[in-house]
Design a protein around this motif. Structure first.
Motif, mmCIF file in Angstrom:
data_model
loop_
_atom_site.group_PDB
_atom_site.id
_atom_site.type_symbol
_atom_site.label_atom_id
_atom_site.label_comp_id
_atom_site.label_asym_id
_atom_site.label_seq_id
_atom_site.Cartn_x
_atom_site.Cartn_y
_atom_site.Cartn_z
ATOM 1 N N GLY A 8 0.854 -1.176 0.000
ATOM 2 C CA GLY A 8 0.000 0.000 0.000
ATOM 3 C C GLY A 8 0.887 1.222 0.000
ATOM 4 O O GLY A 8 2.114 1.089 0.104
ATOM 5 N N PRO A 9 0.288 2.421 -0.136
ATOM 6 C CA PRO A 9 1.113 3.619 -0.178
ATOM 7 C C PRO A 9 2.107 3.680 0.977
ATOM 8 O O PRO A 9 1.733 3.503 2.135
ATOM 9 N N LYS A 10 3.359 3.848 0.646
ATOM 10 C CA LYS A 10 4.474 3.965 1.605
ATOM 11 C C LYS A 10 4.623 2.745 2.509
ATOM 12 O O LYS A 10 5.130 2.855 3.626
ATOM 13 N N TYR A 45 5.296 3.925 -5.089
ATOM 14 C CA TYR A 45 5.400 3.867 -3.625
ATOM 15 C C TYR A 45 4.388 4.805 -2.970
ATOM 16 O O TYR A 45 3.763 4.474 -1.973
ATOM 17 N N GLY A 47 1.607 5.674 -4.189
ATOM 18 C CA GLY A 47 0.231 5.324 -4.555
ATOM 19 C C GLY A 47 -0.354 6.228 -5.628
ATOM 20 O O GLY A 47 -1.569 6.399 -5.705
ATOM 21 N N ASN A 48 0.494 6.813 -6.478
ATOM 22 C CA ASN A 48 -0.010 7.767 -7.463
ATOM 23 C C ASN A 48 -0.255 7.174 -8.843
ATOM 24 O O ASN A 48 -0.737 7.868 -9.730
ATOM 25 N N VAL A 49 0.108 5.916 -9.057
ATOM 26 C CA VAL A 49 -0.082 5.315 -10.385
ATOM 27 C C VAL A 49 -1.269 4.349 -10.317
ATOM 28 O O VAL A 49 -1.240 3.392 -9.545
ATOM 29 N N PRO A 50 -2.320 4.610 -11.102
ATOM 30 C CA PRO A 50 -3.491 3.724 -11.049
ATOM 31 C C PRO A 50 -3.127 2.276 -11.396
ATOM 32 O O PRO A 50 -2.254 2.040 -12.230
ATOM 33 N N ASP A 51 -3.825 1.336 -10.794
ATOM 34 C CA ASP A 51 -3.634 -0.104 -10.990
ATOM 35 C C ASP A 51 -2.268 -0.580 -10.494
ATOM 36 O O ASP A 51 -1.590 -1.359 -11.149
ATOM 37 N N THR A 52 -1.882 -0.088 -9.322
ATOM 38 C CA THR A 52 -0.703 -0.623 -8.630
ATOM 39 C C THR A 52 -1.241 -1.604 -7.591
ATOM 40 O O THR A 52 -1.845 -1.198 -6.606
ATOM 41 N N THR A 123 -0.484 -0.794 -14.950
ATOM 42 C CA THR A 123 -0.513 0.193 -16.025
ATOM 43 C C THR A 123 0.747 0.075 -16.882
ATOM 44 O O THR A 123 0.761 0.473 -18.038
ATOM 45 N N LEU A 274 -4.986 13.863 -5.737
ATOM 46 C CA LEU A 274 -4.929 13.111 -7.002
ATOM 47 C C LEU A 274 -5.967 13.630 -8.011
ATOM 48 O O LEU A 274 -6.535 12.869 -8.788
ATOM 49 N N PRO A 304 -1.355 8.782 -15.858
ATOM 50 C CA PRO A 304 -2.012 8.710 -17.165
ATOM 51 C C PRO A 304 -3.151 9.700 -17.385
ATOM 52 O O PRO A 304 -3.680 9.759 -18.492
ATOM 53 N N ARG B 80 -11.729 -3.292 -10.859
ATOM 54 C CA ARG B 80 -10.768 -3.214 -11.974
ATOM 55 C C ARG B 80 -11.410 -3.729 -13.263
ATOM 56 O O ARG B 80 -11.236 -3.166 -14.340
ATOM 57 N N TRP B 94 -9.764 5.356 -15.277
ATOM 58 C CA TRP B 94 -8.684 5.626 -14.318
ATOM 59 C C TRP B 94 -9.181 5.843 -12.890
ATOM 60 O O TRP B 94 -8.524 5.405 -11.944
ATOM 61 N N LEU B 97 -9.871 2.657 -11.106
ATOM 62 C CA LEU B 97 -8.618 1.948 -10.814
ATOM 63 C C LEU B 97 -7.953 2.518 -9.564
ATOM 64 O O LEU B 97 -7.438 1.771 -8.716
ATOM 65 N N LEU B 98 -7.989 3.849 -9.427
ATOM 66 C CA LEU B 98 -7.410 4.458 -8.215
ATOM 67 C C LEU B 98 -8.190 4.010 -6.981
ATOM 68 O O LEU B 98 -7.612 3.739 -5.926
ATOM 69 N N ASP B 101 -7.311 0.476 -6.074
ATOM 70 C CA ASP B 101 -6.021 0.404 -5.371
ATOM 71 C C ASP B 101 -6.218 0.599 -3.865
ATOM 72 O O ASP B 101 -5.580 -0.076 -3.054
ATOM 73 N N VAL B 105 -5.670 -2.241 -0.710
ATOM 74 C CA VAL B 105 -4.814 -2.102 0.471
ATOM 75 C C VAL B 105 -5.502 -2.731 1.683
ATOM 76 O O VAL B 105 -4.884 -3.481 2.454
#
Ligand code: NAD
Ligand code: ZN
Ligand code: ZN
Lengths: 385, 170
Positions: A8-10, A45, A47-52, A123, A274, A304, B80, B94, B97-98, B101, B105
């Motif tokens: 998850g983020p960080k 890291y 959490g800023n890129v969708p589909d991580t 992504t 975001l 994106p 997704r 998008w 998808l966010l 995410d 978590v």
């Protein structure tokens, strides 16, 4: 095997995961000897890129030894020590044929606007990366490149991303002899970009950041002027106009990307809420401080969706804007020569060696810029066997 | 006065890659014209899918190789799959998808517990390194966290909170 694991983020950790397998006849499995954390990993890291996805292994900068190959692999063999370009390229689609190896059309099912990258979210194609003891490398006939006799693993690992990226940033700036080039960002990429501007004949190179220790490092490594946008100036655009006799720079390079600081509105909308694909502060400054008819070269990475930049000024000033993911494989022959001839010494950027077991500390240090960190390298436990 | 290579003698390699052809669109001018033939190249062998892979609807099929990382699963997977019904040109691709995410978590934490693991947040967040190199930052963070937690507990336990007024419907 031990591998980095995104939670998850960080939040990341090192855990045991199943060994990667050959999934395609052109795959290879590589035992990793050196692997880096990159500014690009920070976008994931944070959490800023969708589909991580939770459970993914990051890592797109690595060198290692081939331990297994698929049935159609002929260009490398078991035992070869290779550098693995961060982009996954088939070598035969129309984009690869033009040397656009960062834009291959056969390596990322999940997005057409993005090439396939190792360890770069779904992504980026959902390929597990190299912050691990082993990794699967697709298109092994094309990407992995032999590490030449006499080249250190440290130099080699920096040829898988940041050296070609810095070089391409300068290349895309269309530098003509005597040009003044401003590089935003004194991270590994920006420092290398500043260094490479000279190879194209720049007459003046200026780097801008907010971390004094990085500026000091850049001054020595890249032999350029270095200024702190927090303490040396009120407004970077005014500062740069003034120092170029009120004309503006011939070219500006954005080597910061989505994690930019320096403008509260951009930071809040781009990094916290975001609402845009990252904070576009450096790009904003680049567009506004380049001269009329100048070039803005973007290697800083954004998400994106959309960003707030003064696109009207691009039109009114007649600016050329270029950007890309570095086409690592295209640059390698020339950059290998430059390293072997002592013109470039990428390994000097490495300030930290961190065992893979402590990957979480590595991310925190690189992200929070602790202990004067420039470039961290992770060493997997099996690297020494 | 124009500077010459002599002025840059202290910089190894000055000007060695200067190339008059290096105008800003270099090197994308190496076009082959094959773009006009569409997807005409001889495609690599297609990887056999051994897990669910989502593909952008801006392409008709899968790329020859696909990733080996985690397939979509659980509630985040449902979101997704929904997102992949829309093109990369759409916010409906998008933004879900966010959101997925974030859901993922929480799923990750539940999954840890289901496997008998309590996630060690202190270690995962790299606070060990922060404590070593920037203890004041960590102390500030912990102080802020404690203040917010204490405040919330006080507020929740303060008893006579006004009941929200229910609007009558008519
Ligand atoms: N296009 C590519 O192929 C490619 C490859 C690698 C990295 N990248 C991208 O390049 C960027 C830099 O990577 P890195 O590894 O050097 O990261 P980094 O995080 O180490 O460096 C970024 C630097 O920018 C500075 N900075 C923040 N805001 C700024 C501003 N407004 N103006 C000037 N400087 C500012 C930071 O203090 C930091 O030193 C990232 O966005 C990364 O994703 C792109
Ligand atoms: Zn990188
Ligand atoms: Zn290709």
């Amino acid at each position: 095997m031990l591998a980095m694991d995104f939670r998850g983020p960080k939040r990341v950790r090192a855990v045991q995961k199943p060994m990667p397998e050959i999934k395609h006849p052109e795959d290879a499995i590589v035992r990793i000897l050196r692997t880096c954390i990159c500014g690009s990993d920070l976008h994931l890291y944070n959490g800023n890129v969708p589909d991580t996805r939770v459970g993914m292994t990051f890592g797109h900068e690595f060198v290692g030894e081939i331990v297994e190959i698929g049935s159609e692999v002929t260009n490398v063999k078991v035992g070869d020590r290779v550098m693995v370009p961060f982009n996954i390229a088939c070598g035969r689609c129309i984009f690869c044929k033009q040397g656009m190896f960062g834009n291959c059309h056969e390596s990322n099912s999940e997005a057409t606007a993005v090439g396939g990258f190792l360890g770069y979210a779904h992504t980026g194609g959902g390929h597990n990366g190299g912050q691990a003891e082993y990794a699967r490398v697709p298109y092994a006939n094309f990407g992995p490149t032999l590490i030449p006799e006499g080249m250190s693993l440290d130099d080699a690992v920096l040829l898988t991303d940041i050296t070609p990226t810095g070089y391409q940033a300068a290349e895309m700036a269309g530098i003509q002899p005597g040009d003044t080039v401003v590089v935003f960002g004194a991270g590994p990429v920006g420092i290398m970009a500043a260094r490479c501007c000279w190879l194209f004949g720049a007459g003046r190179v200026i780097i801008i950041d907010k971390e004094d220790y990085r500026l000091e490092f850049a001054k020595n490594f890249a032999k350029c002027e270095a200024y702190n946008f927090e303490s040396d100036m009120d407004d970077p655009v005014m500062f740069l106009k003034k120092t170029t006799d009120w004309i503006g720079a011939d070219a500006c390079i954005d080597a910061v990307g989505a994690e930019a600081a320096g403008n509260a509105m951009q930071t809040i909308t781009g990094r916290k809420l975001l609402l845009q694909a990252g904070s576009a502060t450096a790009l904003h400054w680049a567009i506004n401080s380049v001269r009329k008819g100048g070039v803005v070269s973007i290697v800083g990475v954004y998400g994106p969706t959309d960003n707030l930049v003064p696109i009207g000024n691009m039109i009114n000033k007649g600016i050329t804007m270029r950007g890309n993911q570095a086409s690592v494989k295209r640059h390698l022959p020339r950059l290998i020569d430059h390293v072997m001839n002592g013109i470039l010494k990428p390994s000097e950027l490495i300030t930290h060696r961190i065992p893979l077991e402590e990957v979480a500390d590595g991310y925190r240090m690189f992200s929070a810029k602790l202990d004067n960190i420039i470039k961290p390298v992770l060493i997997p436990p099996t690297a020494n066997s | 006065m124009k500077k010459t290579a002599k002025d840059f003698a202290h910089i190894p390699g000055w000007g060695i890659d200067n190339d008059p052809k290096n105008e800003p669109t270099y090197p994308n001018r190496h076009r082959t014209g094959e773009e006009h033939d569409g997807r005409s190249w001889v495609r690599p062998t297609q990887q056999v899918l051994d897990r669910e892979v989502l593909h952008s609807i801006e392409r008709p099929d899968y790329t020859a190789v696909v990733g080996n990382s985690v397939p979509p699963s659980g509630l985040s997977g449902v979101i997704r799959r929904f997102a992949f019904k829309y093109s990369e040109n759409s916010y409906l691709h998008w933004l879900p998808l966010l959101m997925a995410d974030k859901v993922n978590v929480v799923e990750g934490i539940l999954d840890d517990f289901a496997h008998g693991t309590v996630p060690n947040i202190f270690v995962e967040k790299g606070y060990k390194a922060e404590w070593k190199h920037s203890p004041q930052t960590l102390v500030l963070k912990l102080a802020a966290f404690t203040a917010v937690t204490a405040g919330t507990i006080l507020w929740l336990s303060s008893g006579d909170k006004k009941k929200p007024v229910r609007r009558s419907r008519y």
